[in-house]
Design a protein around this motif. Structure first.
Motif, PDB file in Angstrom:
ATOM      1  N   UNK B  34      34.847  35.074  36.787  1.00 35.43           N
ATOM      2  CA  UNK B  34      35.082  33.689  37.184  1.00 35.43           C
ATOM      3  C   UNK B  34      33.766  32.985  37.477  1.00 35.43           C
ATOM      4  N   UNK B  46      37.743  26.359  41.128  1.00 37.35           N
ATOM      5  CA  UNK B  46      37.636  27.203  39.952  1.00 37.35           C
ATOM      6  C   UNK B  46      37.108  26.383  38.796  1.00 37.35           C
ATOM      7  N   UNK B  49      37.252  30.798  33.736  1.00 37.45           N
ATOM      8  CA  UNK B  49      37.442  32.233  33.885  1.00 37.45           C
ATOM      9  C   UNK B  49      37.610  32.885  32.520  1.00 37.45           C
ATOM     10  N   UNK B  95      40.717  44.901  37.543  1.00 43.63           N
ATOM     11  CA  UNK B  95      42.137  44.972  37.230  1.00 43.63           C
ATOM     12  C   UNK B  95      42.688  46.265  37.828  1.00 43.63           C
ATOM     13  N   UNK B  96      42.878  46.239  39.134  1.00 45.03           N
ATOM     14  CA  UNK B  96      43.370  47.420  39.847  1.00 45.03           C
ATOM     15  C   UNK B  96      44.118  46.939  41.071  1.00 45.03           C
ATOM     16  N   UNK B  97      45.012  47.764  41.571  1.00 42.32           N
ATOM     17  CA  UNK B  97      45.797  47.387  42.747  1.00 42.32           C
ATOM     18  C   UNK B  97      44.881  47.092  43.920  1.00 42.32           C
ATOM     19  N   UNK B  98      45.238  46.059  44.688  1.00 43.83           N
ATOM     20  CA  UNK B  98      44.396  45.682  45.821  1.00 43.83           C
ATOM     21  C   UNK B  98      43.086  45.065  45.408  1.00 43.83           C
ATOM     22  N   UNK B  99      43.003  44.580  44.181  1.00 43.51           N
ATOM     23  CA  UNK B  99      41.748  44.025  43.674  1.00 43.51           C
ATOM     24  C   UNK B  99      41.349  42.776  44.433  1.00 43.51           C
ATOM     25  N   UNK B 100      40.156  42.810  44.996  1.00 44.07           N
ATOM     26  CA  UNK B 100      39.633  41.672  45.735  1.00 44.07           C
ATOM     27  C   UNK B 100      38.528  41.020  44.932  1.00 44.07           C
ATOM     28  N   UNK B 101      38.246  39.775  45.290  1.00 44.76           N
ATOM     29  CA  UNK B 101      37.228  39.004  44.595  1.00 44.76           C
ATOM     30  C   UNK B 101      35.868  39.381  45.171  1.00 44.76           C
ATOM     31  N   UNK B 103      31.927  38.175  45.097  1.00 38.44           N
ATOM     32  CA  UNK B 103      31.125  37.020  44.747  1.00 38.44           C
ATOM     33  C   UNK B 103      29.656  37.375  44.617  1.00 38.44           C
ATOM     34  N   UNK B 104      28.973  36.641  43.743  1.00 42.39           N
ATOM     35  CA  UNK B 104      27.527  36.622  43.765  1.00 42.39           C
ATOM     36  C   UNK B 104      27.070  35.724  44.899  1.00 42.39           C
TER      37      UNK B 104
END
Lengths: 115, 113
Positions: B34, B46, B49, B95-101, B103-104
């Motif tokens: 993103x 946003x 993406x 792309x996994x369960x509990x995936x969090x963002x 950031x740079x």
């Protein structure tokens, strides 16, 4: 209009007082998030919630608390235990797609200043 | 773990100049990527993406291509305007369960008339 609202935009509190920041969304998103942003810095995750009545700690949860009693609302309380609470706080929300957290959309933020 | 590295700013340009902001990432598997933009005093919006390799995201004249071989997602715009002055954040989510963002650190761009 669908979106995320945060109130108030600016908040001033005295040191030692707890303060609660509001976040509401009408996007029908299951997941909601709180981030903290310090001047010139990126975002750090405080707490997030994927479903009502459940939430998980992020990277900097100490000194903060949350509740998720309704799908639309995810208030953040900054407690007196938070050592340096002055910051810009951002709320976000997203869909949960087959167990995965989808694209996050952000609110306008609340700038908290502790005097 | 996951990480995002962006070029440090500020980047100062003249109006109508070409803008590139470099972004590289480290992640397990193939994450979604993103770009968010933050105007002064506001939240993040946003910008674009991409969810898989070779995808190109585009919006408002900005483009970024998901390059798996170089683990990069550089942001480009051919002709910037003063109104493009903002802080730009590159981010990823696995792309996994509990995936969090993740950031740079953000890149501040200042466009002068």
């Amino acid at each position: 209009d669908g979106g995320i609202t945060q109130s108030p935009k600016y908040l001033f509190r005295k040191e030692g007082q707890n303060v609660t920041l509001s976040c509401e969304q009408n996007l029908n998103h299951d997941a909601m998030y709180w981030y903290r942003q310090d001047p010139g810095q990126g975002l750090r995750l405080i707490y997030y919630s994927q479903i009502v009545n459940d939430f998980q700690k992020g990277d900097i949860a100490e000194g903060y608390s949350v509740s998720r009693e309704k799908k639309e609302s995810f208030p953040l309380t900054v407690t007196s235990a938070q050592k340096n609470p002055t910051a810009f706080y951002l709320c976000a929300s997203s869909r949960v797609d087959r167990g995965f957290l989808d694209t996050q959309y952000f609110g306008p933020g609340t700038r908290l200043t502790v005097l | 773990g996951n990480s995002v590295t962006q070029m440090e700013g500020p980047v100062t340009l003249s109006e109508e100049a070409f803008l590139t902001i470099n972004c590289t990432y480290t992640a397990t598997g193939y994450p979604s990527l993103f770009w968010y933009v933050q105007y002064p005093g506001e939240g993040l919006q946003l910008l674009l993406k991409a969810t898989k390799a070779d995808d190109k995201g585009s919006n408002k004249g900005f483009e970024a291509t998901y390059r798996k071989e170089t683990t990069s997602f550089h942001l480009e715009k051919g002709s910037v305007q003063v109104s493009d002055s903002a802080v730009y954040f590159c981010a990823l989510t696995p792309k996994a369960a509990g995936n969090k963002l993740t950031f740079g650190g953000g890149t501040r761009v200042l466009v002068k008339p």
